[in-house]
Design an enzyme around this catalytic site. Structure first.
Site, mmCIF file in Angstrom:
data_model
loop_
_atom_site.group_PDB
_atom_site.id
_atom_site.type_symbol
_atom_site.label_atom_id
_atom_site.label_comp_id
_atom_site.label_asym_id
_atom_site.label_seq_id
_atom_site.Cartn_x
_atom_site.Cartn_y
_atom_site.Cartn_z
ATOM 1 N N ASN A 9 0.888 -1.087 -0.308
ATOM 2 C CA ASN A 9 0.010 0.006 0.103
ATOM 3 C C ASN A 9 0.500 0.988 -0.344
ATOM 4 O OD1 ASN A 9 -1.413 1.698 0.518
ATOM 5 N ND2 ASN A 9 -2.476 1.177 2.203
ATOM 6 N N TRP A 10 0.682 2.223 -0.849
ATOM 7 C CA TRP A 10 1.665 2.921 -1.625
ATOM 8 C C TRP A 10 1.444 3.807 -0.538
ATOM 9 C CZ3 TRP A 10 4.042 2.892 -7.027
ATOM 10 C CH2 TRP A 10 4.785 1.078 -7.003
ATOM 11 N N LYS A 11 0.005 4.035 -0.665
ATOM 12 C CA LYS A 11 -0.427 5.344 0.109
ATOM 13 C C LYS A 11 -0.309 6.639 -0.500
ATOM 14 C CE LYS A 11 -0.371 2.930 4.710
ATOM 15 N NZ LYS A 11 -0.145 3.224 6.529
ATOM 16 N N HIS A 95 -9.851 1.252 4.675
ATOM 17 C CA HIS A 95 -8.551 1.348 5.842
ATOM 18 C C HIS A 95 -8.145 1.965 7.264
ATOM 19 C CE1 HIS A 95 -4.010 2.200 6.865
ATOM 20 N NE2 HIS A 95 -3.892 1.302 5.740
ATOM 21 N N GLU A 97 -6.194 4.689 7.969
ATOM 22 C CA GLU A 97 -6.621 5.795 7.311
ATOM 23 C C GLU A 97 -7.911 6.913 7.463
ATOM 24 O OE1 GLU A 97 -2.645 5.371 5.959
ATOM 25 O OE2 GLU A 97 -1.796 4.769 7.381
ATOM 26 N N GLU A 167 -5.295 -4.797 10.152
ATOM 27 C CA GLU A 167 -4.131 -3.828 10.625
ATOM 28 C C GLU A 167 -4.681 -2.837 11.641
ATOM 29 O OE1 GLU A 167 -2.433 -2.444 6.187
ATOM 30 O OE2 GLU A 167 -3.602 -1.524 7.024
ATOM 31 N N GLY A 173 2.613 2.298 10.459
ATOM 32 C CA GLY A 173 3.308 3.155 10.466
ATOM 33 C C GLY A 173 4.017 3.598 12.253
ATOM 34 N N SER A 213 3.594 -1.557 10.156
ATOM 35 C CA SER A 213 5.159 -1.950 10.933
ATOM 36 C C SER A 213 5.427 -3.127 10.108
ATOM 37 C CB SER A 213 4.991 -1.699 12.135
ATOM 38 O OG SER A 213 5.104 -0.367 12.097
ATOM 39 N N GLY A 234 2.960 -1.166 4.133
ATOM 40 C CA GLY A 234 2.568 -0.010 4.095
ATOM 41 C C GLY A 234 4.089 0.392 3.451
ATOM 42 N N GLY A 235 5.069 1.198 4.487
ATOM 43 C CA GLY A 235 6.378 1.974 4.185
ATOM 44 C C GLY A 235 7.524 1.006 3.650
#
Ligand code: 13P
Length: 252
Positions: A9-11, A95, A97, A167, A173, A213, A234-235
């Site tokens: 997930n490149w967000k 998600h 967010e 999640e 994150g 993470s 993510g990251g």
């Protein structure tokens, strides 16, 4: 046997050139990777460019959101058919967010889930508790509420095709990963909910990813848990070596 599924997930990260370069690196270095499904979910404005780079590779394309209506006066929104037009196979829905920063409700997510399924996209439906909910021992209650709200009315056949991502919000994150035991406990709860609401066959078929993470150095232990079938990253999905390092941790 559920095939491990690792999705990035490149967000809201990268620019066009960086997105293309990342996709090119992933294509180059993912050749020969067998036994694991891979997908990337770039920002919507880069779906077309990234889709062209990964076409014909073993990496599938996913979107980070969709709107439930087919077309019309919905300024700023994107339909299921538009995502399919760009070659998307998956769409991340619900998600944390979107739930907690953008105020998306279970009812809104549920409409999107139905629109995606009807149009032939595979939803990756996210659930997860806040830190205060975990500390108040409400994790299972939250997961159940999100499951029942976001997935209401999904048929048995549809459920078997769908992907769930657990999640925990406190692990997203933050570098604070759930321990394999903490994650496995919730994944097993989710499988029990699937069995209660549907049946054993559905509970055994649905892939449940862990997200929060995930890094190359913790992936193998998480992915070795019996009810963790992959990762929503993510990251670490923004770096070729890290994303593929996580995929390398999937059991063969
Ligand atoms: P991080 O891997 O950056 O914690 O993000 C997880 C996530 O939200 C994936 O959807």
């Amino acid at each position: 046997m559920r095939r491990p599924f690792i999705a990035g997930n490149w967000k809201m990260n990268l620019d066009r050139a960086a997105a293309i370069a990342l996709a090119e690196g992933l294509v180059k270095h993912s050749e020969g990777k067998v036994g694991v499904d891979l997908a990337v979910c770039p920002p919507s404005v880069y779906l077309d460019a990234v889709g062209r780079v990964i076409a014909g590779s073993k990496i599938a394309l996913g979107a980070q959101n969709v709107y439930h209506e087919a077309n019309g006066a919905y300024t700023g929104e994107i339909s299921v058919a538009m995502l399919q037009d760009l070659g998307c196979k998956y769409v991340i829905l619900g998600h944390s967010e979107r739930r907690h920063v953008l105020g998306e409700t279970d009812a809104a997510i549920n409409k999107k889930v139905h629109a995606a399924l009807k149009g032939g996209l595979v939803p990756i439906v996210c659930v997860g508790e806040l830190l205060e909910e975990r500390e108040a021992s409400k994790t299972l209650e939250v997961i159940r509420r999100q499951f029942d709200g976001s997935l209401a009315g999904v048929s048995e056949a549809q459920m078997k095709t769908l992907v769930i991502a657990y999640e925990p919000v406190w692990a997203i994150g933050t570098g604070k990963v759930a321990t394999p035991a903490q994650a496995e406990e919730v994944h097993l709860d989710l499988r029990k909910i699937l069995q209660e609401r549907y049946n054993k066959g559905v509970a055994e078929a649905v892939r449940i990813q862990y997200g929060g993470s995930v890094k190359p150095d913790n992936a193998a232990e998480l992915l070795a848990q019996p009810d963790i079938d992959g990762a929503l990253v993510g990251g670490a999905s923004l770096k070729v070596d890290q994303f593929l390092g996580i995929a390398a941790g999937a059991p063969k």
